[in-house]
Design an enzyme around this catalytic site. Sequence first.
Site, PDB file in Angstrom:
ATOM      1  N   ARG A 329       0.861  -1.182   0.000  1.00  0.00           N
ATOM      2  CA  ARG A 329       0.000   0.000   0.000  1.00  0.00           C
ATOM      3  C   ARG A 329       0.895   1.228   0.000  1.00  0.00           C
ATOM      4  O   ARG A 329       1.548   1.534   0.999  1.00  0.00           O
ATOM      5  CB  ARG A 329      -0.897  -0.016   1.236  1.00  0.00           C
ATOM      6  CG  ARG A 329      -2.034   1.002   1.171  1.00  0.00           C
ATOM      7  CD  ARG A 329      -2.712   1.117   2.522  1.00  0.00           C
ATOM      8  NE  ARG A 329      -1.860   1.853   3.464  1.00  0.00           N
ATOM      9  CZ  ARG A 329      -1.905   1.693   4.790  1.00  0.00           C
ATOM     10  NH1 ARG A 329      -2.726   0.826   5.329  1.00  0.00           N
ATOM     11  NH2 ARG A 329      -1.111   2.415   5.566  1.00  0.00           N
ATOM     12  N   HIS A 333      -3.567   4.974   4.951  1.00  0.00           N
ATOM     13  CA  HIS A 333      -4.906   4.380   4.935  1.00  0.00           C
ATOM     14  C   HIS A 333      -5.880   5.252   4.155  1.00  0.00           C
ATOM     15  O   HIS A 333      -6.695   4.756   3.380  1.00  0.00           O
ATOM     16  CB  HIS A 333      -5.406   4.190   6.368  1.00  0.00           C
ATOM     17  CG  HIS A 333      -6.828   3.739   6.451  1.00  0.00           C
ATOM     18  ND1 HIS A 333      -7.222   2.473   6.094  1.00  0.00           N
ATOM     19  CD2 HIS A 333      -7.960   4.399   6.822  1.00  0.00           C
ATOM     20  CE1 HIS A 333      -8.531   2.362   6.248  1.00  0.00           C
ATOM     21  NE2 HIS A 333      -8.999   3.521   6.688  1.00  0.00           N
ATOM     22  N   TYR A 341       4.741   6.004   9.585  1.00  0.00           N
ATOM     23  CA  TYR A 341       5.168   4.790  10.275  1.00  0.00           C
ATOM     24  C   TYR A 341       5.865   3.799   9.336  1.00  0.00           C
ATOM     25  O   TYR A 341       6.495   2.848   9.784  1.00  0.00           O
ATOM     26  CB  TYR A 341       3.960   4.106  10.929  1.00  0.00           C
ATOM     27  CG  TYR A 341       2.740   4.057  10.046  1.00  0.00           C
ATOM     28  CD1 TYR A 341       2.583   3.074   9.079  1.00  0.00           C
ATOM     29  CD2 TYR A 341       1.741   5.027  10.156  1.00  0.00           C
ATOM     30  CE1 TYR A 341       1.474   3.050   8.253  1.00  0.00           C
ATOM     31  CE2 TYR A 341       0.633   5.011   9.340  1.00  0.00           C
ATOM     32  CZ  TYR A 341       0.500   4.019   8.388  1.00  0.00           C
ATOM     33  OH  TYR A 341      -0.604   3.995   7.567  1.00  0.00           O
TER      34      TYR A 341
END
Length: 443
Positions: A329, A333, A341
């Site tokens: 990804r 999100h 992170y």
Amino acid sequence: MPTKTKPSQTAGAKTTSAKPAAKPSSANGNRGNGRPAGKAPAIQVNQYGIPDWRLEHPEFEVLEITDGPEIHYEIKGKLNTPVPPLRESKYLTREQHVELYRWMVMNRRMEVALENLYKQSKVVGGVYFGLGQEACSCASAFALGKDDWFAPMIRNQGAQLVRGFHARDIMMQYMAKAGSPTKGKDGTSHYGDIEKRQMVSPISMLGDLLPVMAGISLGARMQGKELACLTWIGDGGQSTGVSYEGINFAAVRKLGLVLIIESNLWAYSTPTEYQVNVKDLANRAIGYGMPGIIIDGTDACQVYDATYEAVERAHRGEGPTMIEAKLMRMKGHAIHDAAAYVPKEMHEFWRKRDCIDRFRKYLLDKKWLTAAEDEKLIAAVDKEIDAEREFAENSPMPEGHTAAEGVFCEDGCHAIKPKYAMPQKGRRSEGKLKESEAAIHFK
């Protein structure tokens, strides 16, 4: 006449033949070519016998590092390995390769436009991106037959384009415009089209689409049709309880669920290593008694071929297939998540394996696309996206008096009737896969 591909080629044989296959399909019902395949590398299996089509097996792990009250992640392993070639498709024609490439470019250009609209404060709410996952979304949808069903998640906007939605539909939806699929009543992805495009609306509760798609397969069977019902789930979402229930029901009833696990390494901000204790999520297929397969999710050819074979199994009434597509990804999100992170080295490793760049190089190397043709294709896509964005921006917002319209079903607002035929109860538990055939996949 070309011969059908045997089910064991997808689901557990240690090697596969290179026989020409029945013609595959795109969203236009253009089911394929039947051309003889070139010699492909042998299929490997993992330690549990799950076929692994990848031509690369990354060797690194993410480590959780505690530094006082703060926690961060570091990556350890081999990160300078060469980018592998694409695996030759057994089914796609030259023309279909180029068409699929165009859908992938369209997918990315549309998301770039959406990001710009968000930064201009023209989007209501957030935006969710599938950067780096275009091959997974577009190639899998491209493998469906025209009557098959699909249920996208937030990163599968490319699948919607392949199956007939316009970029303007998706843009207007995020902008909550009156002309959007939900008429401005929702600002993200909660819409579908069960009348024409066989699309089930995304569900925010992750995993809930799996039993829904199993139910659609069951309903179609009761009406005399064996259909493939494709949906996607992330590695985090696949750990929800309802996922297990939906997959198990499909396996027991031998329903046509085609499940693609987008194993994209992060469940929001949690690395896969810290949320599951299995290296390959496809191993879970063994516990359900269904075929599983591992593919490179950045290789459009692998995604298409694996999905096509799973779709063919579903059409034969042989039950569900679990496909684990390994990728990364490449955004957070959602647009509000900067993904700080993620170790930078991890981003760099997967950026070199960008699915569009790899597919473009593949087409150029095979001389199926020239540099001039590529420039012309991209320019045409950009022109289309510009026009779609302009249309979406100029569309009106909904009138206030329409807020309650279509929220509740009034008496007689629409007829509820079978889509294909009157259901027959005797068909509810039929599955054409015999026990002896099921066992062969796991020997």
